[in-house]
Design a protein around this motif. Structure first.
Motif, PDB file in Angstrom:
ATOM      1  N   ALA A  80      15.916-123.382  -5.747  1.00 41.52           N
ATOM      2  CA  ALA A  80      16.791-122.343  -6.295  1.00 41.52           C
ATOM      3  C   ALA A  80      16.904-121.160  -5.348  1.00 41.52           C
ATOM      4  O   ALA A  80      17.986-120.576  -5.184  1.00 41.52           O
ATOM      5  CB  ALA A  80      16.250-121.877  -7.653  1.00 41.52           C
ATOM      6  N   VAL A  81      15.795-120.802  -4.704  1.00 41.70           N
ATOM      7  CA  VAL A  81      15.805-119.698  -3.754  1.00 41.70           C
ATOM      8  C   VAL A  81      16.686-120.029  -2.557  1.00 41.70           C
ATOM      9  O   VAL A  81      17.486-119.204  -2.099  1.00 41.70           O
ATOM     10  CB  VAL A  81      14.367-119.372  -3.294  1.00 41.70           C
ATOM     11  N   MET A  82      16.558-121.261  -2.043  1.00 47.00           N
ATOM     12  CA  MET A  82      17.331-121.653  -0.864  1.00 47.00           C
ATOM     13  C   MET A  82      18.827-121.691  -1.164  1.00 47.00           C
ATOM     14  O   MET A  82      19.644-121.239  -0.362  1.00 47.00           O
ATOM     15  CB  MET A  82      16.853-123.011  -0.357  1.00 47.00           C
ATOM     16  N   ARG A  83      19.171-122.207  -2.327  1.00 39.15           N
ATOM     17  CA  ARG A  83      20.594-122.261  -2.692  1.00 39.15           C
ATOM     18  C   ARG A  83      21.151-120.867  -2.929  1.00 39.15           C
ATOM     19  O   ARG A  83      22.258-120.542  -2.504  1.00 39.15           O
ATOM     20  CB  ARG A  83      20.767-123.129  -3.941  1.00 39.15           C
ATOM     21  N   SER A  84      20.381-120.041  -3.616  1.00 38.19           N
ATOM     22  CA  SER A  84      20.827-118.692  -3.937  1.00 38.19           C
ATOM     23  C   SER A  84      21.079-117.873  -2.679  1.00 38.19           C
ATOM     24  O   SER A  84      22.061-117.133  -2.588  1.00 38.19           O
ATOM     25  CB  SER A  84      19.775-118.008  -4.809  1.00 38.19           C
ATOM     26  N   GLY A  85      20.188-118.027  -1.699  1.00 46.11           N
ATOM     27  CA  GLY A  85      20.317-117.273  -0.455  1.00 46.11           C
ATOM     28  C   GLY A  85      21.313-117.865   0.514  1.00 46.11           C
ATOM     29  O   GLY A  85      21.494-117.328   1.610  1.00 46.11           O
ATOM     30  N   ARG A 119      22.159-111.060  -1.236  1.00 46.00           N
ATOM     31  CA  ARG A 119      20.877-111.754  -1.385  1.00 46.00           C
ATOM     32  C   ARG A 119      20.993-112.985  -2.287  1.00 46.00           C
ATOM     33  O   ARG A 119      20.284-113.978  -2.071  1.00 46.00           O
ATOM     34  CB  ARG A 119      19.830-110.814  -2.002  1.00 46.00           C
ATOM     35  N   GLY A 120      21.832-112.923  -3.297  1.00 43.62           N
ATOM     36  CA  GLY A 120      21.823-113.956  -4.321  1.00 43.62           C
ATOM     37  C   GLY A 120      20.708-113.666  -5.300  1.00 43.62           C
ATOM     38  O   GLY A 120      19.720-113.001  -4.974  1.00 43.62           O
ATOM     39  N   PHE A 121      20.846-114.156  -6.543  1.00 45.07           N
ATOM     40  CA  PHE A 121      19.885-113.783  -7.587  1.00 45.07           C
ATOM     41  C   PHE A 121      18.471-114.243  -7.264  1.00 45.07           C
ATOM     42  O   PHE A 121      17.523-113.438  -7.246  1.00 45.07           O
ATOM     43  CB  PHE A 121      20.316-114.347  -8.939  1.00 45.07           C
ATOM     44  N   TRP A 122      18.279-115.538  -7.034  1.00 43.18           N
ATOM     45  CA  TRP A 122      16.918-116.065  -6.873  1.00 43.18           C
ATOM     46  C   TRP A 122      16.288-115.639  -5.557  1.00 43.18           C
ATOM     47  O   TRP A 122      15.085-115.349  -5.497  1.00 43.18           O
ATOM     48  CB  TRP A 122      16.910-117.587  -7.013  1.00 43.18           C
ATOM     49  N   VAL A 172       9.683-109.849  -5.568  1.00 41.92           N
ATOM     50  CA  VAL A 172       8.330-110.239  -5.976  1.00 41.92           C
ATOM     51  C   VAL A 172       7.372-110.230  -4.790  1.00 41.92           C
ATOM     52  O   VAL A 172       6.234-109.745  -4.889  1.00 41.92           O
ATOM     53  CB  VAL A 172       8.346-111.637  -6.640  1.00 41.92           C
ATOM     54  N   LEU A 173       7.838-110.760  -3.650  1.00 42.81           N
ATOM     55  CA  LEU A 173       6.951-110.930  -2.502  1.00 42.81           C
ATOM     56  C   LEU A 173       6.762-109.649  -1.704  1.00 42.81           C
ATOM     57  O   LEU A 173       5.743-109.490  -1.030  1.00 42.81           O
ATOM     58  CB  LEU A 173       7.482-112.030  -1.593  1.00 42.81           C
TER      59      LEU A 173
END
Length: 245
Positions: free
Chosen positions: A97-102, A20-23, A30-31
């Motif tokens: 950050a979410v896009m990079r993490s995933g 998943r990656g952290f973010w 959360v969602l």
């Protein structure tokens, strides 16, 4: 034929966490409870998603909420998805950050940049990732909310890699977060359903250098499969021109 009676509520048990990656993982954590509290979300056909190896998920597109619901679908199917998404998202704080993490894949404008995105997706699929593509490229602009004509990019990836294309009908997100709305409509709880069917048979078209006619045929088959599933979810017949015999 997909069986709509097999649609079932979401369960957070047994969802994959590795990759998943952290973010991206934090966003899911959360969602997820918000999604289950704000919608009556049900999924079906997850057995059609390969548990391992490269795969392509092809879904219709109605709302900015679609990536959230399709992510939930993929997780229930046992896969952590990567999305082929507009590059502008990488310029949005927090979302970036979410896009990079995933390890999601940006689609840039311009022929050279588009070719780079294509190569990135092909590499991801060949490395065994599950990649989500919205073949229409944007929200459906049809007043009746049936899918628009798909773009051929997904077909090219599928025919080049030989990866299975799993069609998914996604319905109800446009009631939760309509196009242009800044905030979701949380009450009353809206019905949202995602239903997958068997991988689209493209075996007779596969090859390293598909022709324009092969790309159009593959795209038609993919969009027809999505539309047939959507008809099941909606409980109504699609316009005749939407379904290839």
């Amino acid at each position: 034929m997909a069986d709509r009676s097999r649609l079932r509520p979401l369960s957070p048990r047994g969802l994959p966490r590795r990759g998943r990656g952290f973010w991206f993982g934090l966003a899911i954590d959360v969602l997820w409870p918000l999604l289950t509290l704000a919608t009556r979300l049900r999924v079906g056909g997850t057995r059609h998603v390969p548990r391992t190896g490269g795969a392509l998920i092809a879904s219709n597109h109605l709302s900015n909420a679609d990536p959230i619901t399709v992510t939930a679908f993929c997780l229930v199917a046992g896969r952590v998805p990567r999305f082929l998404a507009k590059a502008v998202l990488w310029r949005v704080p927090v979302v970036r950050a979410v896009m990079r993490s995933g390890r999601h894949i940006p689609v840039h404008r311009g022929r050279a940049s588009a070719l780079d995105s294509y190569r990135d997706v092909v590499a991801a699929v060949r490395e065994g990732d599950c990649v989500v593509v919205f073949p229409e490229g944007t929200f459906s602009d049809r007043a009746d909310e049936w899918p628009m004509q798909g773009k051929t990019g997904l077909a090219r990836i599928a025919l080049t890699t030989g990866a299975p294309v799993v069609p998914v009908a996604n319905w109800g997100t446009h009631h939760v977060l309509p196009d242009g709305a800044r905030w979701p409509r949380l009450r009353p709880r809206r019905r949202v359903e995602l239903l997958a069917g068997p991988p689209v048979d493209l075996s007779d078209l596969a090859g390293p250098k598909p022709s324009a006619s092969q790309l159009r045929e593959a795209t038609t088959r993919i969009m027809t499969a999505i539309t047939v599933l959507l008809a099941e979810v909606r409980g109504e017949s699609p316009p005749p021109e939407q379904v290839k015999a």
